[in-house]
Design an enzyme around this catalytic site. Structure first.
Site, mmCIF file in Angstrom:
data_model
loop_
_atom_site.group_PDB
_atom_site.id
_atom_site.type_symbol
_atom_site.label_atom_id
_atom_site.label_comp_id
_atom_site.label_asym_id
_atom_site.label_seq_id
_atom_site.Cartn_x
_atom_site.Cartn_y
_atom_site.Cartn_z
ATOM 1 N N LYS A 96 -44.537 17.331 -8.496
ATOM 2 C CA LYS A 96 -43.769 17.750 -7.317
ATOM 3 C C LYS A 96 -43.891 19.248 -7.052
ATOM 4 O O LYS A 96 -43.574 19.708 -5.959
ATOM 5 C CB LYS A 96 -42.310 17.330 -7.463
ATOM 6 C CG LYS A 96 -42.157 15.812 -7.366
ATOM 7 C CD LYS A 96 -40.734 15.360 -7.249
ATOM 8 C CE LYS A 96 -40.661 13.866 -6.971
ATOM 9 N NZ LYS A 96 -41.085 13.042 -8.132
HETATM 10 C C1 LIG Z 1 -41.486 11.757 -8.058
HETATM 11 C C2 LIG Z 1 -42.264 11.254 -9.212
HETATM 12 C C3 LIG Z 1 -43.036 10.071 -9.126
HETATM 13 C C4 LIG Z 1 -43.056 9.192 -7.906
HETATM 14 O O1 LIG Z 1 -43.758 9.774 -6.859
HETATM 15 P P1 LIG Z 1 -43.566 9.267 -5.347
HETATM 16 O O2 LIG Z 1 -44.327 10.203 -4.507
HETATM 17 O O3 LIG Z 1 -42.077 9.301 -5.086
HETATM 18 O O4 LIG Z 1 -44.082 7.858 -5.299
HETATM 19 C C5 LIG Z 1 -43.805 9.711 -10.227
HETATM 20 N N1 LIG Z 1 -43.786 10.444 -11.369
HETATM 21 C C6 LIG Z 1 -43.047 11.570 -11.490
HETATM 22 C C7 LIG Z 1 -43.057 12.313 -12.771
HETATM 23 C C8 LIG Z 1 -42.270 12.024 -10.421
HETATM 24 O O5 LIG Z 1 -41.531 13.143 -10.559
#
Ligand SMILES: *Cc1c(COP(=O)(O)O)cnc(C)c1O
Length: 432
Positions: A106
């Site tokens: 993220k």
């Molecule tokens: C947010 C997140 C996901 C999921 O990603 P999306 O874009 O919401 O499908 C998977 N793994 C981690 C570690 C995350 O922080």
């Protein structure tokens, strides 16, 4: 480039409006009006480019409102870390997306969004207050992205006692223009407080509020970059890899599909899910039945109504067969995830976090069923295993090294404002 709402194709806005509004006024999500196809010679040149050069090449068509130098600056500042592709086994690779400051993928979206918003608001004099309700990863990535950016103040609301110790430290030790609010209530209470703040006339008159949430288009654009960079690192212009994406809100998968449509040679996507399998069910039966999320080991994927689902529908013109042609779905239990963490260590001497482990399982299933093993396969590792140290150590029998930036957060002193779950109390604090 203009962006339209998934609820109304004739509602077209600029990048600036799409980013600053977040959600369209009709409640739809913004999507690019076209996904310009990169010419073959540009694709073939990607393996010789740096990550930031690749990023600029992909971002340019979406950001034609910005001068090249501004876009380049945003990319250079936001993406000051790499996304290395590591070989795991025969034609099997891990794309490590955890080298940013909060150790989760993220960081790509949040850091790019923060700097893009900063540029788009460069003539504004009034401070923007970003309200984020968080149950873990999102909050720290957003806060870190906006940390001490001029013109922004960040307020993070998290449910007291319901985030892990590591997550709480990451949320409460940032300081600067970031304030953590520990709410005596649930995550739903935190979300309700944020929503209520946006509809409160008096608050809105006093403060300029934004949610900078996960559906913002500015978070998805930079996620396209690493799909291109992963392909480039295979260093074989004939390669057409399969890519497995640990999925929750489906933002990461959407960005991958956009990269593919822009011409990045990806054969197929694997959508990897835990017990929160609404999208798996859709791929099996063509029925979309959102429901309440259930807690799992891979908690950032605990989503019962993935918001980016409608972006995927829109991309394929609501054609179910075409969606199934592009995406293979698989789901796994926590027990299977634990076993996978052990197996990945035993077979490949690699420590994988629970989210990546679900991605690994899904890729393995797909390869056994559908794909010749000669085709390169890539699993996205979305978080550093140290964020889930306990379970990874228990399953692998290995010690997980803790990166310095996480050690720093763990050693920091928790600083949080403790509030009840009552809106009047939150409002008074926010205005005072
Ligand atoms: C947010 C997140 C996901 C999921 O990603 P999306 O874009 O919401 O499908 C998977 N793994 C981690 C570690 C995350 O922080």
């Amino acid at each position: 480039m203009k962006f339209y709402s998934t609820k109304n194709k004739s509602l077209r806005v600029t990048l600036k409006d799409a980013v600053l509004q977040g959600l369209a006024v009709d409640g739809g999500l913004f999507v690019p009006e076209t996904l310009p196809r990169l010419p073959a010679d540009v694709i073939e040149a990607l393996p010789a480019m740096s990550f930031r050069e690749i990023a600029f090449t992909l971002a340019k068509p979406f950001a034609d409102e910005l001068p090249d130098s501004a876009l380049q600056n945003i990319i250079d500042e936001a993406l000051s870390f790499e996304a290395p592709l590591r070989p795991l086994g025969e034609n099997l690779f891990v794309l490590e997306l955890f080298h940013g400051p909060t150790l989760a993928f993220k960081d790509f979206g949040a850091r790019f969004m923060a700097r893009l918003m900063g540029w788009l608001r460069r003539h504004e004099t009034k401070e923007l207050v970003i309200l984020v309700a968080t149950s873990g990863d999102t909050g720290s990535a957003v806060a870190s992205g906006f940390f001490n950016r001029p013109g922004f103040r960040v307020v993070l609301l998290y449910p007291s006692g319901m985030v892990s110790e590591i997550q709480e430290k990451q949320l409460t030790t940032i300081g600067g223009n970031v304030t953590a609010v520990e709410v005596q209530g649930t995550f739903d209470d935190c979300q309700r407080l944020v929503k209520q703040a946006f509809t409160d006339a008096q608050l809105r008159q006093t403060l300029t509020l934004s949610s900078a949430n996960s559906i913002n288009i500015a978070r998805l654009i930079p996620q396209m970059f690493y799909y291109a960079a992963a392909w480039a690192q295979l260093n074989d212009v004939t390669a057409r890899p399969v890519v497995s994406v640990p999925s929750g809100n489906l933002g990461n998968l959407t960005a991958g599909l956009w990269a593919q449509k822009s011409g990045i040679p990806i054969e197929r996507f694997v959508a990897a899910m835990n017990a929160n399998d609404v999208f798996f069910e859709y791929l099996q039966k063509g029925l979309y039945m959102p429901r309440k999320a259930v807690p799992t080991l891979s908690n950032a994927m605990d989503v019962g109504n993935p918001s980016n689902f409608f972006r995927i529908l829109d991309l394929f013109d609501y054609n179910y067969a075409r969606i199934c042609d592009h995406i293979y779905g698989a789901r796994f239990t926590d027990d299977e995830t634990r076993q996978a963490i052990a197996e990945i260590w035993q077979k490949h001497a690699y420590l994988m976090d629970p989210h990546g482990a679900v991605g690994y399982l899904a890729l393995d299933e797909f390869r056994r069923k559908e794909s010749p093993a000669r085709r390169p396969a890539i699993v996205l590792e979305t978080a550093h295993p140290a964020k889930f140290k306990e379970v990874v150590e228990e399953c692998s029998g290995q010690r997980v090294p803790v990166p310095e930036r996480l050690q720093k957060a763990l050693a920091g002193e928790k600083q949080a404002v403790v509030l009840s779950n009552r809106f009047d109390e939150f409002k008074q604090w926010l205005m005072g």
